[in-house]
Scaffold this motif. Sequence first.
Motif, PDB file in Angstrom:
ATOM      1  N   ALA A  19      51.798  22.457  -8.106  1.00  0.00           N
ATOM      2  CA  ALA A  19      52.364  21.679  -7.618  1.00  0.00           C
ATOM      3  C   ALA A  19      52.589  22.106  -6.177  1.00  0.00           C
ATOM      4  O   ALA A  19      52.487  21.656  -5.068  1.00  0.00           O
ATOM      5  CB  ALA A  19      53.449  21.853  -7.880  1.00  0.00           C
ATOM      6  N   LEU A  20      52.850  23.385  -5.616  1.00  0.00           N
ATOM      7  CA  LEU A  20      53.326  24.103  -4.279  1.00  0.00           C
ATOM      8  C   LEU A  20      52.002  23.868  -3.373  1.00  0.00           C
ATOM      9  O   LEU A  20      52.308  23.504  -2.016  1.00  0.00           O
ATOM     10  CB  LEU A  20      53.565  25.857  -4.488  1.00  0.00           C
ATOM     11  N   LEU A  21      50.529  24.451  -3.980  1.00  0.00           N
ATOM     12  CA  LEU A  21      49.790  24.166  -2.760  1.00  0.00           C
ATOM     13  C   LEU A  21      49.180  22.531  -2.679  1.00  0.00           C
ATOM     14  O   LEU A  21      48.863  21.927  -1.163  1.00  0.00           O
ATOM     15  CB  LEU A  21      48.767  24.047  -3.731  1.00  0.00           C
ATOM     16  N   GLN A  22      49.342  21.414  -3.979  1.00  0.00           N
ATOM     17  CA  GLN A  22      49.393  20.153  -3.125  1.00  0.00           C
ATOM     18  C   GLN A  22      50.327  19.769  -2.131  1.00  0.00           C
ATOM     19  O   GLN A  22      50.008  18.625  -1.631  1.00  0.00           O
ATOM     20  CB  GLN A  22      49.362  19.086  -5.106  1.00  0.00           C
ATOM     21  N   ARG A  30      49.272  14.096   5.284  1.00  0.00           N
ATOM     22  CA  ARG A  30      50.200  13.231   5.727  1.00  0.00           C
ATOM     23  C   ARG A  30      50.408  13.268   7.471  1.00  0.00           C
ATOM     24  O   ARG A  30      51.098  11.861   7.692  1.00  0.00           O
ATOM     25  CB  ARG A  30      50.908  12.850   4.787  1.00  0.00           C
ATOM     26  N   GLU A  31      51.617  14.299   7.535  1.00  0.00           N
ATOM     27  CA  GLU A  31      52.378  13.890   8.148  1.00  0.00           C
ATOM     28  C   GLU A  31      52.026  15.027   9.435  1.00  0.00           C
ATOM     29  O   GLU A  31      53.033  14.973  11.181  1.00  0.00           O
ATOM     30  CB  GLU A  31      53.813  15.109   7.766  1.00  0.00           C
ATOM     31  N   LEU A  51      46.453  33.214   0.091  1.00  0.00           N
ATOM     32  CA  LEU A  51      45.901  32.074   0.002  1.00  0.00           C
ATOM     33  C   LEU A  51      46.168  31.190   1.426  1.00  0.00           C
ATOM     34  O   LEU A  51      47.258  31.220   1.921  1.00  0.00           O
ATOM     35  CB  LEU A  51      46.258  30.973  -1.389  1.00  0.00           C
ATOM     36  N   ALA A  52      45.533  31.028   2.480  1.00  0.00           N
ATOM     37  CA  ALA A  52      46.080  30.660   3.531  1.00  0.00           C
ATOM     38  C   ALA A  52      45.340  29.351   4.121  1.00  0.00           C
ATOM     39  O   ALA A  52      44.390  28.956   3.569  1.00  0.00           O
ATOM     40  CB  ALA A  52      45.123  32.005   5.172  1.00  0.00           C
ATOM     41  N   ILE A  53      46.720  28.408   4.089  1.00  0.00           N
ATOM     42  CA  ILE A  53      45.815  27.596   4.804  1.00  0.00           C
ATOM     43  C   ILE A  53      46.142  27.186   6.342  1.00  0.00           C
ATOM     44  O   ILE A  53      46.976  26.636   6.455  1.00  0.00           O
ATOM     45  CB  ILE A  53      46.860  26.109   3.707  1.00  0.00           C
ATOM     46  N   PHE A  54      45.222  27.256   6.243  1.00  0.00           N
ATOM     47  CA  PHE A  54      45.437  26.589   8.085  1.00  0.00           C
ATOM     48  C   PHE A  54      45.283  25.418   9.074  1.00  0.00           C
ATOM     49  O   PHE A  54      43.829  24.502   8.453  1.00  0.00           O
ATOM     50  CB  PHE A  54      43.647  27.143   9.154  1.00  0.00           C
ATOM     51  N   CYS A  55      45.702  24.619   9.764  1.00  0.00           N
ATOM     52  CA  CYS A  55      45.041  23.035  10.048  1.00  0.00           C
ATOM     53  C   CYS A  55      45.508  22.907  11.780  1.00  0.00           C
ATOM     54  O   CYS A  55      46.284  23.387  12.013  1.00  0.00           O
ATOM     55  CB  CYS A  55      46.362  22.416  10.193  1.00  0.00           C
ATOM     56  N   THR A  56      44.238  22.647  12.358  1.00  0.00           N
ATOM     57  CA  THR A  56      44.340  22.828  13.729  1.00  0.00           C
ATOM     58  C   THR A  56      45.016  21.458  14.508  1.00  0.00           C
ATOM     59  O   THR A  56      45.325  20.781  13.151  1.00  0.00           O
ATOM     60  CB  THR A  56      42.620  22.298  13.701  1.00  0.00           C
ATOM     61  N   GLY A  57      45.819  22.047  15.120  1.00  0.00           N
ATOM     62  CA  GLY A  57      45.929  21.260  16.639  1.00  0.00           C
ATOM     63  C   GLY A  57      47.675  21.234  16.374  1.00  0.00           C
ATOM     64  O   GLY A  57      47.999  20.028  16.081  1.00  0.00           O
TER      65      GLY A  57
END
Length: 108
Positions: A19-22, A30-31, A51-57
């Motif tokens: 649930a956390l990762l989702q 989305r945001e 677990l690294a979750i990278f988001c560009t921009g």
Amino acid sequence: HIPDHQPITIFAQAYHLNALLQHIVSVMAREWIEYGVIRLSTETIDEFAELAIFCTGVQIADHEMNEMFHKDGRAVYLQQLQKMGGDIETSVHAGVGSTIIVRLPCAV
């Protein structure tokens, strides 16, 4: 450090971790991300799996991180992660993007 491609055992409740990762990935998609990519990577450091979750921009501010887990009753995800011995941190890469790191204890 555990060699690459070695399976590890993390200490977490599967339901809460899922649930956390989702939640993190869906909020990023989305945001925060209009154009760009989300990239996942893993690493083990000492007795923790990261677990690294990278988001560009995206430049994630501290207040946005707090909102992510206090909106719509999502605080339980963070509370459960901390009960499992884990934690979350953010790292901003100016002009490039941001990373959310989910850290969980693991068997070494």
